[in-house]
Write a protein that holds these residues in place. Sequence first.
Motif, PDB file in Angstrom:
ATOM      1  N   LEU A  72      68.959  48.739  98.546  1.00 50.77           N
ATOM      2  CA  LEU A  72      68.250  48.670  97.272  1.00 50.77           C
ATOM      3  C   LEU A  72      69.086  48.293  96.449  1.00 50.77           C
ATOM      4  O   LEU A  72      69.042  47.979  95.127  1.00 50.77           O
ATOM      5  N   GLY A  73      70.337  47.908  96.804  1.00 48.02           N
ATOM      6  CA  GLY A  73      71.619  47.454  95.889  1.00 48.02           C
ATOM      7  C   GLY A  73      72.413  48.437  95.200  1.00 48.02           C
ATOM      8  O   GLY A  73      73.268  48.131  94.557  1.00 48.02           O
ATOM      9  N   VAL A  74      72.382  49.766  95.792  1.00 48.37           N
ATOM     10  CA  VAL A  74      73.196  50.680  95.339  1.00 48.37           C
ATOM     11  C   VAL A  74      74.460  50.328  96.330  1.00 48.37           C
ATOM     12  O   VAL A  74      74.682  50.578  97.367  1.00 48.37           O
ATOM     13  N   ALA A  75      75.635  50.576  95.479  1.00 51.40           N
ATOM     14  CA  ALA A  75      77.188  49.987  96.255  1.00 51.40           C
ATOM     15  C   ALA A  75      78.021  51.035  95.624  1.00 51.40           C
ATOM     16  O   ALA A  75      78.251  51.729  94.679  1.00 51.40           O
ATOM     17  N   PRO A  76      79.025  51.293  96.765  1.00 51.64           N
ATOM     18  CA  PRO A  76      79.992  52.418  96.620  1.00 51.64           C
ATOM     19  C   PRO A  76      81.118  52.000  95.530  1.00 51.64           C
ATOM     20  O   PRO A  76      81.411  50.630  95.518  1.00 51.64           O
ATOM     21  N   ARG A  77      81.662  52.557  94.653  1.00 50.98           N
ATOM     22  CA  ARG A  77      82.851  52.306  93.904  1.00 50.98           C
ATOM     23  C   ARG A  77      84.154  52.140  94.541  1.00 50.98           C
ATOM     24  O   ARG A  77      84.956  51.420  94.338  1.00 50.98           O
ATOM     25  N   SER A  78      84.118  53.058  95.706  1.00 44.60           N
ATOM     26  CA  SER A  78      85.492  53.139  96.699  1.00 44.60           C
ATOM     27  C   SER A  78      84.635  53.605  97.914  1.00 44.60           C
ATOM     28  O   SER A  78      83.902  54.264  98.027  1.00 44.60           O
ATOM     29  N   GLY A  79      85.481  53.154  98.964  1.00 46.08           N
ATOM     30  CA  GLY A  79      85.065  53.395 100.359  1.00 46.08           C
ATOM     31  C   GLY A  79      83.696  52.818 100.672  1.00 46.08           C
ATOM     32  O   GLY A  79      83.326  51.878 100.151  1.00 46.08           O
ATOM     33  N   GLN A  80      83.022  53.570 101.653  1.00 51.75           N
ATOM     34  CA  GLN A  80      81.985  52.875 102.351  1.00 51.75           C
ATOM     35  C   GLN A  80      80.731  53.952 102.061  1.00 51.75           C
ATOM     36  O   GLN A  80      81.039  55.268 102.188  1.00 51.75           O
ATOM     37  N   ILE A  81      79.395  53.556 102.063  1.00 50.57           N
ATOM     38  CA  ILE A  81      78.441  54.477 102.053  1.00 50.57           C
ATOM     39  C   ILE A  81      78.146  54.920 103.289  1.00 50.57           C
ATOM     40  O   ILE A  81      78.239  54.249 104.435  1.00 50.57           O
ATOM     41  N   SER A  82      77.897  56.098 103.622  1.00 46.45           N
ATOM     42  CA  SER A  82      77.393  56.672 105.004  1.00 46.45           C
ATOM     43  C   SER A  82      76.221  56.243 105.350  1.00 46.45           C
ATOM     44  O   SER A  82      75.170  57.168 104.772  1.00 46.45           O
ATOM     45  N   GLY A  83      75.771  55.258 105.774  1.00 46.61           N
ATOM     46  CA  GLY A  83      74.564  54.600 106.060  1.00 46.61           C
ATOM     47  C   GLY A  83      73.834  55.605 106.947  1.00 46.61           C
ATOM     48  O   GLY A  83      72.494  55.527 106.743  1.00 46.61           O
ATOM     49  N   ASP A  84      74.166  56.368 107.750  1.00 51.57           N
ATOM     50  CA  ASP A  84      73.249  57.088 108.608  1.00 51.57           C
ATOM     51  C   ASP A  84      72.942  58.608 108.024  1.00 51.57           C
ATOM     52  O   ASP A  84      72.209  59.358 108.611  1.00 51.57           O
ATOM     53  N   LEU A  85      73.750  58.971 106.963  1.00 50.63           N
ATOM     54  CA  LEU A  85      73.157  60.404 106.294  1.00 50.63           C
ATOM     55  C   LEU A  85      72.253  60.059 105.195  1.00 50.63           C
ATOM     56  O   LEU A  85      72.133  58.944 104.477  1.00 50.63           O
ATOM     57  N   GLN A  86      71.288  60.912 105.221  1.00 52.26           N
ATOM     58  CA  GLN A  86      70.381  61.445 104.037  1.00 52.26           C
ATOM     59  C   GLN A  86      71.124  61.484 102.489  1.00 52.26           C
ATOM     60  O   GLN A  86      72.209  62.256 102.715  1.00 52.26           O
ATOM     61  N   ALA A  87      70.722  61.002 101.488  1.00 49.18           N
ATOM     62  CA  ALA A  87      71.498  61.354 100.350  1.00 49.18           C
ATOM     63  C   ALA A  87      70.241  61.126  99.059  1.00 49.18           C
ATOM     64  O   ALA A  87      69.656  60.274  99.215  1.00 49.18           O
ATOM     65  N   SER A  88      70.894  62.048  98.205  1.00 53.08           N
ATOM     66  CA  SER A  88      70.042  61.705  96.936  1.00 53.08           C
ATOM     67  C   SER A  88      70.991  60.981  95.924  1.00 53.08           C
ATOM     68  O   SER A  88      72.081  61.153  95.832  1.00 53.08           O
ATOM     69  N   LEU A  89      70.155  60.242  95.109  1.00 62.17           N
ATOM     70  CA  LEU A  89      71.020  59.755  93.859  1.00 62.17           C
ATOM     71  C   LEU A  89      70.753  60.240  92.703  1.00 62.17           C
ATOM     72  O   LEU A  89      69.862  60.527  92.205  1.00 62.17           O
ATOM     73  N   LEU A  90      72.021  60.796  92.442  1.00 63.85           N
ATOM     74  CA  LEU A  90      72.140  61.721  91.066  1.00 63.85           C
ATOM     75  C   LEU A  90      72.403  60.713  89.818  1.00 63.85           C
ATOM     76  O   LEU A  90      73.394  60.202  89.806  1.00 63.85           O
ATOM     77  N   LEU A  91      71.871  61.079  88.575  1.00 63.50           N
ATOM     78  CA  LEU A  91      72.124  60.556  87.421  1.00 63.50           C
ATOM     79  C   LEU A  91      72.175  61.620  86.492  1.00 63.50           C
ATOM     80  O   LEU A  91      71.259  61.930  85.560  1.00 63.50           O
ATOM     81  N   PRO A  92      73.447  62.181  85.996  1.00 60.12           N
ATOM     82  CA  PRO A  92      73.526  63.250  85.559  1.00 60.12           C
ATOM     83  C   PRO A  92      73.125  63.039  84.029  1.00 60.12           C
ATOM     84  O   PRO A  92      72.654  64.069  83.342  1.00 60.12           O
ATOM     85  N   GLN A  93      73.533  61.836  83.509  1.00 61.57           N
ATOM     86  CA  GLN A  93      73.178  61.578  82.203  1.00 61.57           C
ATOM     87  C   GLN A  93      72.137  60.204  81.986  1.00 61.57           C
ATOM     88  O   GLN A  93      72.274  59.327  81.261  1.00 61.57           O
ATOM     89  N   GLY A  94      71.345  60.226  83.052  1.00 61.85           N
ATOM     90  CA  GLY A  94      70.424  58.962  83.297  1.00 61.85           C
ATOM     91  C   GLY A  94      71.093  57.749  83.748  1.00 61.85           C
ATOM     92  O   GLY A  94      72.119  57.521  84.165  1.00 61.85           O
ATOM     93  N   ARG A  95      70.175  56.737  83.577  1.00 64.52           N
ATOM     94  CA  ARG A  95      70.457  55.640  84.522  1.00 64.52           C
ATOM     95  C   ARG A  95      71.821  54.835  83.807  1.00 64.52           C
ATOM     96  O   ARG A  95      72.502  53.667  84.307  1.00 64.52           O
ATOM     97  N   LYS A  96      72.109  54.899  82.430  1.00 61.36           N
ATOM     98  CA  LYS A  96      73.285  54.414  81.760  1.00 61.36           C
ATOM     99  C   LYS A  96      74.534  54.973  82.220  1.00 61.36           C
ATOM    100  O   LYS A  96      75.702  54.604  81.535  1.00 61.36           O
TER     101      LYS A  96
END
Length: 395
Positions: free
Chosen positions: A266-290
């Motif tokens: 969906l276009g989510v990219a890591p700032r550093s390292g690699q995304i763990s593709g096989d793990l489930q994850a939630s996308l957290l936005l503590p102060q919204g999308r910005k």
Amino acid sequence: MSRRLSAPAALAATLLLTPVPAAHAQECGGDFRQFLAGVKQEAVAKGLSPQAADRTLANAQIDRKVLSRDRAQGVFKMPFLDFSKRVISGYRMKNGAANMQKYGAIFDRTEREYGIPAPVITAFWALETDYGAVQGDFNTVNALASLAHDCRRPELFRPQLIAAIEMVQHGDLDPQRTTGAWAGEIGMVQMLPEDIIKYGKDGDGDGHVYLKQSAEDAILTAGAFIHSLGWRAGEPWLQEVIVPQDLNWAETGLGKTKSGSDWAALGVAPRSGQISGDLQASLLLPQGRKGPAFLAYPNYEIYLEWNQSFIYTTTAAYFATRLAGAPVYNQGNPDPGLSDPQMKQLQTKLQAMGYDVGKIDGILGAGTRNAVQQVQQQLGMPADAWPTPDLLNRL
């Protein structure tokens, strides 16, 4: 730390505590000496010595400051950026690195035996007591006796008072001199007596578990406790990411998961390292999308067992990533949030609309976040669960 009862640390304490028999709960609020006699009787019935009970309870007294703190406690209302900037100081980063080096041997042992990385324990150590410098000055026995005798939550604290008697019997607690947090937590990582008995480890080999004085004991015990909550060794816990602006924001937030590979697609990219593709994850936005964005992997749930406050939990998890070498987050430019009166006004409106936001307290908790996200969807707004003055005005 463990199943904490005081703010700003955890509110997850009710999960594992042993229920108190109804007859004991009825003793609350009555004659204090009669109450202590009942506690001694119960402790002896459980196999503890009368002498240990007498030593523990002989000089116990009600601490009114403890009861005042209990009634006044609240979850931190600061937004994530403000809170994290305040608590993750250069001093704490520098001391954290120094402590991980100084106690490298016990950290290595803890990871070998329990799978908990040093940065995870170190971040909690810093946030709970500033590496042991601020452990609380309330007499532990008086704090527990006051809260066990009080009628608000006796079923939570009476077992802790009896566990304190067991610690006295083991020689690990001095009823006159042991001090800690107002809710009875002890030591560098702030644990309650039941958990010290269950998970306490002698890290320095002196035959005792002294979480107040011994960093080795505190580190190994913290590792044992976090392991007991279900930590998955070798897996990440939180990772900062960059999110595309055309993302379906309604799919973000705790409780909504995709595989790392799906988020990447969906276009989510890591700032550093690699995304763990096989793990489930939630996308957290503590102060919204910005604002900052994080993928929260299964180990993030362990932080919620430690503390149910979203802001504290996310800050602790982020702090641990920093100690592990992650860069400072990209704070972005979040939309302005709500003041305390505005948040209460929003909660009142949401409640009137039929949403369960819990108590009208000005806290952006899980219930309020979920309601905000649903209302944003209905109004055709970006559903990132961050309440703004614009949303309040539309309601």
